[in-house]
Motif scaffolding. Structure first.
Motif, PDB file in Angstrom:
ATOM      1  N   THR A   8       0.848  -1.188   0.000  1.00 16.16           N
ATOM      2  CA  THR A   8       0.000   0.000   0.000  1.00 16.16           C
ATOM      3  C   THR A   8       0.884   1.240   0.000  1.00 16.16           C
ATOM      4  OG1 THR A   8      -1.664  -1.206   1.276  1.00 16.16           O
ATOM      5  CG2 THR A   8      -1.882   1.186   1.165  1.00 16.16           C
ATOM      6  N   ALA A   9       0.838   1.999  -1.092  1.00 18.96           N
ATOM      7  CA  ALA A   9       1.623   3.227  -1.218  1.00 18.96           C
ATOM      8  C   ALA A   9       0.730   4.430  -0.931  1.00 18.96           C
ATOM      9  CB  ALA A   9       2.224   3.337  -2.615  1.00 18.96           C
ATOM     10  N   ARG A  10       1.279   5.411  -0.238  1.00 18.92           N
ATOM     11  CA  ARG A  10       0.503   6.606   0.098  1.00 18.92           C
ATOM     12  C   ARG A  10       1.269   7.859  -0.312  1.00 18.92           C
ATOM     13  NH1 ARG A  10      -1.366   7.367   6.207  1.00 18.92           N
ATOM     14  NH2 ARG A  10       0.896   7.571   6.513  1.00 18.92           N
ATOM     15  N   PHE A  11       0.540   8.789  -0.923  1.00 20.22           N
ATOM     16  CA  PHE A  11       1.072  10.102  -1.275  1.00 20.22           C
ATOM     17  C   PHE A  11       0.229  11.138  -0.529  1.00 20.22           C
ATOM     18  CE2 PHE A  11       1.820   7.194  -4.718  1.00 20.22           C
ATOM     19  CZ  PHE A  11       3.111   7.467  -5.149  1.00 20.22           C
ATOM     20  N   SER A  12       0.865  11.947   0.307  1.00 21.93           N
ATOM     21  CA  SER A  12       0.145  12.926   1.130  1.00 21.93           C
ATOM     22  C   SER A  12       0.556  14.333   0.743  1.00 21.93           C
ATOM     23  CB  SER A  12       0.430  12.684   2.621  1.00 21.93           C
ATOM     24  OG  SER A  12       0.039  11.378   3.003  1.00 21.93           O
ATOM     25  N   THR A  13      -0.405  15.247   0.786  1.00 23.24           N
ATOM     26  CA  THR A  13      -0.130  16.626   0.414  1.00 23.24           C
ATOM     27  C   THR A  13       0.781  17.292   1.436  1.00 23.24           C
ATOM     28  OG1 THR A  13      -1.163  18.696  -0.277  1.00 23.24           O
ATOM     29  CG2 THR A  13      -2.114  17.586   1.636  1.00 23.24           C
ATOM     30  N   ASP A  14       1.571  18.241   0.966  1.00 26.79           N
ATOM     31  CA  ASP A  14       2.501  18.975   1.823  1.00 26.79           C
ATOM     32  C   ASP A  14       2.430  20.447   1.419  1.00 26.79           C
ATOM     33  OD1 ASP A  14       4.529  20.029   3.323  1.00 26.79           O
ATOM     34  OD2 ASP A  14       6.094  18.675   2.594  1.00 26.79           O
TER      35      ASP A  14
END
Length: 648
Positions: free
Chosen positions: A234-240
């Motif tokens: 499970t890959a996650r990309f989170s806003t910054d």
């Protein structure tokens, strides 16, 4: 290809092992292979030949004879031999003990080469039950370490020869190197070649398949669920907000179509975003798979683009969220009745032990093809269809929606175990268990002929075959209604699979949502129904439009599902609704119409493929999809009609 590469690497390591073993035993056990030769040490025709395990004195005066000394580590020359042959004292101290102690690298490299060969061979024969490529990765790790050690061993051999030459300045004795350094060089080259082959083997073996990309409810993260090396990743990309132009922020902005200050803060379109996600995953997954904790059920691979523009990752254990996910799951005792559990045999399988073969598309569920984790042959081992609510589904849909889909899956398990067996209904199989207690999904037989809708796209079945399918479909639903006291609300061809003999099997018994073109118009959630008996004794159904507040009894579809209520209060309404769905499904089968072409509720017989369909069949199907349910025929009539037709 992968087996060939592993086998080739194993052969190279075996050859390297033999060469290094010869060097290790040189100077004592193996005569003829030496590191250093001191020729003609005196007028009597002697020379000294030094190896890793000892040295030999060779006498050429009358006939060649050798006296060997060892086993020993280093070049210690006995004092009586020094006196006897009048050797210079420089022979006794031509090597420093610290340098000689490094010669132990040769047997170490030989042992590692053999271990690499064994690991590579095991990966060829696929003896690993958990992961067919785990041994290959372990062999690669060993080969990399061994390549460095073998390089160091060869460098030490060269250093030993050069230092020995520098210790003799009188030109009476001129040492020179033997064959051992060159044999060590050959072994080193073979080990490096095997390392390259294993790297290629691991690259080819690392199959990464996308299951789905979904945004989280908070609109701050995007989740990508992948299958890598037989396991979920499970890959996650989170806003910054501090890095609006970073890869992870741009992905979130594009997925949720957020307003941005400049074009560099998003992607032009979804395909470009998807390509960026896949490129990042392909870059980091081979590295993170080396960490066994990546397979922990609560782990997410957080992928970011750092301030230098490089892609990096970290493994995040979301223990609290995972506990919330587990709180939605139930044990088998809360899904089935005690009698159902007693009458059925269950095999509980830890979800972490499943070896994933390939992903499948299945709406809101995580659906993959898996194989028996205890099978020694991944190619011929028995395969299953695994449908579940994965932790990633919980992350993307939220607790309420995921809980609704879990309840729908439990309903499917309960439905299949409540009905008596039927040849055209999916048989109940072993349920998959997380932590051996909580049910998160189920394993089902894998039908390699696929679903009926896809089969109709690629094949032209005969009219007799289509009639056989229609009979099997009606037979299954007739059995469900009368013997099982259940129903199926989404009878589209994609919810029917074909076994090896092209027999139709009805699947997907969650009964949570239905295709609008398959669902009867009276079952859209806006009507209530009750039965009325006419003076003639005939039973008629009366449908009344519901005018009250909004109703919802399905968390996963956010609609009012009338079938559970009607099945308790007015089973005739369920039967006539099933007749409508059967008519629509049979029209799709007979005309080979895919679901995406269903734009309205009308049916037509104008395509070239419909000319062979008898007019009597067309009229009967049109009668089954009457708008007024009271004008439709009963299931028993349908069954008899298709039973007769299928034998023509």
């Amino acid at each position: 290809m992968e087996s060939f590469l592993s086998f080739t690497s194993a052969v190279l390591n075996v050859v390297a092992f033999v060469l290094l073993l010869l060097v290790t035993l040189s100077g004592y056990a193996i005569k003829g292979i030496y590191l250093i030769i001191l020729p003609w040490v005196n007028e009597f025709g002697h020379d000294l030949r030094f190896g890793v395990l000892g040295f030999c004195q060779t006498d050429y005066r009358i006939e060649t004879t050798s006296t060997c000394f060892g086993p020993q580590r280093g070049y210690f020359v006995p004092f009586d031999l020094v006196e006897q042959d009048d050797l210079p004292l420089s022979v006794t101290d031509m090597m420093d003990p610290p340098l000689l102690s490094v010669l132990v690298l040769h047997p170490i490299c030989a042992a590692l080469a053999m271990l690499c060969a064994i690991m590579a061979l095991l990966s060829v024969f696929k003896f690993s039950p958990r992961n067919k490529h785990l041994l290959a990765r372990f062999a690669f790790s060993l080969a990399f370490q061994n390549a460095l050690l073998a390089t160091a061993a060869f460098a030490i051999d060269v250093a030993v020869v050069e230092i020995a030459k520098s210790r003799f300045q009188d030109n009476v004795i001129v040492p020179y190197g033997g064959s051992a350094p060159w044999i060590a060089l050959a072994a080193m080259i073979l080990i490096w070649v095997s390392l390259i082959i294993l790297a290629l083997d691991n690259f080819l073996a690392m199959k990464i398949d996308l299951i789905g990309i979904t945004g989280c409810d908070d609109e701050n993260s995007v989740i990508g669920l992948y299958v890598a090396d037989g396991s979920f990743v499970t890959a996650r990309f989170s806003t910054d907000t501090a890095q609006p132009t970073s890869l992870h922020s741009r992905i979130v902005n594009r997925y949720f179509n957020k307003e941005v200050q400049q074009p560099s803060e998003t992607f032009m379109d979804f395909p470009e975003m998807r390509a960026a996600i896949e490129a990042a995953v392909l870059y980091v997954v081979p590295s993170c798979m080396a960490d066994l904790s990546v397979k922990d059920p609560d782990v997410l691979v957080e992928i970011v683009e750092n301030s230098h523009g490089a892609i990096a990752y970290s493994l995040c254990h979301e223990a609290n969220l995972y506990r919330s996910y587990l709180s939605l799951l139930k044990p088998l005792e809360d899904i089935l009745t005690p009698s159902q559990i007693k009458d059925s045999s269950f095999e509980f399988v830890d979800v972490q032990s499943l070896v994933i073969v390939r992903p499948l598309m299945d709406g809101h569920n995580t659906a993959v093809v898996v194989r028996d984790p205890f099978s020694t042959d991944p190619e011929s081992g028995k395969k299953y269809f695994f449908k579940a609510q994965h932790f990633s589904d919980f992350l993307t849909t939220g607790e309420e929606m995921c809980g609704g889909m879990i309840r729908a899956q439990y309903n499917e398990i309960a439905t299949l175990h409540a009905m008596p067996p039927h040849p055209n209904i999916l048989p109940p199989k072993c349920s998959d268990s997380s932590q051996h207690t909580l049910i998160c999904g189920m394993l089902q037989p894998l039908y390699e002929n696929g679903d009926l809708e896809e089969y109709l796209k690629d094949n032209v079945p005969s009219l007799k075959q289509k009639a056989q399918w229609c009979f099997q479909l009606v037979s299954a639903i007739h059995h469900v209604h009368f013997a099982g006291n259940r129903y199926h609300i989404d009878l589209k061809p994609s919810n029917m699979v074909l076994d090896s003999n092209l027999n139709l099997i009805v699947i997907d018994w969650e009964n949570e949502g239905a295709n609008k073109s398959i669902r009867p118009p009276e079952a859209d959630g806006s009507f209530d129904v009750h039965a009325e008996e006419l003076p003639s004794g005939e039973i008629r159904l009366k449908y009344e439009k519901y005018m009250g507040p909004r109703r919802q009894n399905s968390a996963s579809t956010l609609v009012w599902n009338v079938f559970p209520i009607w099945n308790r209060e007015c089973r005739l309404a369920v039967e006539l609704a099933q007749v409508y769905s059967l008519g629509r499904a049979m029209w799709m089968i007979l005309t080979c119409t895919p679901s995406e072409d269903l734009k309205d509720r009308d049916i037509w017989w104008v395509s070239e493929s419909t000319k062979a369909i008898p007019d009597s069949w067309k009229k009967v199907i049109e009668a089954w999809i009457c708008k007024d349910p009271n004008d439709r025929v009963r299931l028993e009539v349908l069954l008899q009609f298709w039973k007769e037709v299928s034998t023509f």
